[in-house]
Design an enzyme around this catalytic site. Sequence first.
Site, PDB file in Angstrom:
ATOM      1  CB  SER A 143      -0.864   0.001   1.268  1.00  0.00           C
ATOM      2  OG  SER A 143      -1.319   1.296   1.570  1.00  0.00           O
ATOM      3  CE1 TYR A 156      -3.840  -2.224   5.099  1.00  0.00           C
ATOM      4  CE2 TYR A 156      -3.291   0.017   4.439  1.00  0.00           C
ATOM      5  CZ  TYR A 156      -3.717  -1.255   4.117  1.00  0.00           C
ATOM      6  OH  TYR A 156      -4.018  -1.562   2.818  1.00  0.00           O
ATOM      7  CE  LYS A 160      -1.613  -4.058   3.206  1.00  0.00           C
ATOM      8  NZ  LYS A 160      -1.894  -5.316   2.488  1.00  0.00           N
TER       9      LYS A 160
HETATM   10  N1  LIG Z   1      -8.709  -0.515  -1.359  1.00  0.00           N
HETATM   11  C1  LIG Z   1      -7.621   0.225  -1.151  1.00  0.00           C
HETATM   12  O1  LIG Z   1      -7.661   1.477  -1.158  1.00  0.00           O
HETATM   13  C2  LIG Z   1      -6.286  -0.440  -0.949  1.00  0.00           C
HETATM   14  C3  LIG Z   1      -5.131   0.343  -1.065  1.00  0.00           C
HETATM   15  C4  LIG Z   1      -3.882  -0.240  -0.866  1.00  0.00           C
HETATM   16  C5  LIG Z   1      -3.791  -1.578  -0.594  1.00  0.00           C
HETATM   17  N2  LIG Z   1      -4.913  -2.340  -0.480  1.00  0.00           N
HETATM   18  C6  LIG Z   1      -4.754  -3.765  -0.168  1.00  0.00           C
HETATM   19  O2  LIG Z   1      -5.383  -4.525  -1.184  1.00  0.00           O
HETATM   20  C7  LIG Z   1      -5.817  -5.757  -0.628  1.00  0.00           C
HETATM   21  C8  LIG Z   1      -7.267  -5.995  -1.010  1.00  0.00           C
HETATM   22  O3  LIG Z   1      -8.056  -4.937  -0.471  1.00  0.00           O
HETATM   23  P1  LIG Z   1      -9.501  -4.534  -1.052  1.00  0.00           P
HETATM   24  O4  LIG Z   1      -9.573  -3.067  -0.989  1.00  0.00           O
HETATM   25  O5  LIG Z   1      -9.764  -5.239  -2.333  1.00  0.00           O
HETATM   26  O6  LIG Z   1     -10.431  -5.131   0.110  1.00  0.00           O
HETATM   27  P2  LIG Z   1     -11.925  -5.732   0.060  1.00  0.00           P
HETATM   28  O7  LIG Z   1     -12.698  -5.210  -1.083  1.00  0.00           O
HETATM   29  O8  LIG Z   1     -12.452  -5.549   1.436  1.00  0.00           O
HETATM   30  O9  LIG Z   1     -11.649  -7.291  -0.207  1.00  0.00           O
HETATM   31  C9  LIG Z   1     -10.905  -8.009   0.712  1.00  0.00           C
HETATM   32  C10 LIG Z   1     -10.922  -9.472   0.318  1.00  0.00           C
HETATM   33  O10 LIG Z   1     -10.127 -10.199   1.279  1.00  0.00           O
HETATM   34  C11 LIG Z   1     -10.970 -11.096   2.024  1.00  0.00           C
HETATM   35  N3  LIG Z   1     -10.488 -11.055   3.392  1.00  0.00           N
HETATM   36  C12 LIG Z   1     -10.509 -10.026   4.268  1.00  0.00           C
HETATM   37  N4  LIG Z   1      -9.940 -10.368   5.424  1.00  0.00           N
HETATM   38  C13 LIG Z   1      -9.533 -11.646   5.289  1.00  0.00           C
HETATM   39  C14 LIG Z   1      -8.878 -12.577   6.146  1.00  0.00           C
HETATM   40  N5  LIG Z   1      -8.550 -12.249   7.396  1.00  0.00           N
HETATM   41  N6  LIG Z   1      -8.619 -13.808   5.664  1.00  0.00           N
HETATM   42  C15 LIG Z   1      -8.975 -14.156   4.407  1.00  0.00           C
HETATM   43  N7  LIG Z   1      -9.589 -13.333   3.551  1.00  0.00           N
HETATM   44  C16 LIG Z   1      -9.866 -12.084   3.995  1.00  0.00           C
HETATM   45  C17 LIG Z   1     -12.390 -10.579   1.816  1.00  0.00           C
HETATM   46  O11 LIG Z   1     -13.380 -11.572   1.929  1.00  0.00           O
HETATM   47  P3  LIG Z   1     -14.092 -11.869   3.366  1.00  0.00           P
HETATM   48  O12 LIG Z   1     -14.507 -10.559   3.937  1.00  0.00           O
HETATM   49  O13 LIG Z   1     -15.215 -12.792   3.051  1.00  0.00           O
HETATM   50  O14 LIG Z   1     -13.036 -12.520   4.183  1.00  0.00           O
HETATM   51  C18 LIG Z   1     -12.301 -10.087   0.372  1.00  0.00           C
HETATM   52  O15 LIG Z   1     -12.340 -11.174  -0.532  1.00  0.00           O
HETATM   53  C19 LIG Z   1      -5.557  -5.673   0.879  1.00  0.00           C
HETATM   54  O16 LIG Z   1      -4.332  -6.308   1.187  1.00  0.00           O
HETATM   55  C20 LIG Z   1      -5.416  -4.187   1.126  1.00  0.00           C
HETATM   56  O17 LIG Z   1      -4.609  -3.908   2.245  1.00  0.00           O
HETATM   57  C21 LIG Z   1      -6.174  -1.799  -0.657  1.00  0.00           C
END
Ligand SMILES: NC(=O)c1ccc[n+]([C@@H]2O[C@H](COP(=O)([O-])OP(=O)(O)OC[C@H]3O[C@@H](n4cnc5c(N)ncnc54)[C@H](OP(=O)(O)O)[C@@H]3O)[C@@H](O)[C@H]2O)c1
Length: 251
Positions: A143, A156, A160
């Site tokens: 991130s 967080y 990361k």
């Molecule tokens: N969105 C952003 O702005 C952003 C920016 C930088 C980095 N990221 C990173 O990108 C990645 C994906 O984020 P996203 O924004 O796509 O999130 P999201 O839409 O909330 O999706 C998260 C996914 O991970 C699963 N999940 C969550 N906690 C889990 C756990 N403890 N064990 C197994 N599965 C889990 C969720 O399903 P369930 O809830 O059913 O478990 C879902 O499939 C993360 O690592 C996040 O830190 C996101």
Amino acid sequence: MQRFESSVALITGGSRGIGLAIARRLVDEGARVVITGRSQESLDAAVAELGVDEAGVPHATGIAGKADDAEHRAAVFAHIAECHGRLDHLVNNAGINPAYGPALEIEASVIRKILEVNVVAALEWTRSAVEAGLTRSIVNLSSISAVSAAPGIAFYGVSKAALMNLTVQLAHELAPGIRVNAVAPAVVKTAFARALYEGREAEVAAEYPLQRLGVPDDVAGPVAFLLSEDAAWITGQTILIDGGASLRPIG
Ligand SMILES: NC(=O)c1ccc[n+]([C@@H]2O[C@H](COP(=O)([O-])OP(=O)(O)OC[C@H]3O[C@@H](n4cnc5c(N)ncnc54)[C@H](OP(=O)(O)O)[C@@H]3O)[C@@H](O)[C@H]2O)c1
């Protein structure tokens, strides 16, 4: 392009958001994918969305469990061995941020949980994948908070940053056979990041030189590139995907 023809990819946290967009992209380019997440219902919906091939075989399977649960990991790798007999790509996408507030106020137990899921589990998935004979490449979801102050989500960011460094260490250890890279997105519109922009999207987007927030496909394309042979001479790198947010012009 069919860069992932006949290959098998494992994406943790693939039932929605960035993980599902990556799964869709890899399937579109010929891969079979295994996705994980805690809710089987969400996984079933994602698997249905990812469709079937000409023979009616689903492009994806979804196995429910927590990313930091060793038994769940073992079940996923048993499934991959039985149903695919190979594994080519791993995306360490599952990540959590259960706390909001200043770093000095976060409880130690919460810090440990964040590090457990975002860093230790990524290493464990990688270890298991390598033991299972992973053939090609890994991408870790870091991130932009890893490289900048992240008010309210400081730990967080620490996790990361650790994942970004783990990417470097593993890239060195696993070369020449397996490449390991990372991506570091700024705010991407998913359920995970909603609190960072809901009700003030235009205001937040105005801070980005490209004048909009990210969408999951903005991340899926670079991840597919890093996983593919188009990135055959790239390892240990982190690509910032941030609409220009890190440009920080002076004056
Ligand atoms: N969105 C952003 O702005 C952003 C920016 C930088 C980095 N990221 C990173 O990108 C990645 C994906 O984020 P996203 O924004 O796509 O999130 P999201 O839409 O909330 O999706 C998260 C996914 O991970 C699963 N999940 C969550 N906690 C889990 C756990 N403890 N064990 C197994 N599965 C889990 C969720 O399903 P369930 O809830 O059913 O478990 C879902 O499939 C993360 O690592 C996040 O830190 C996101």
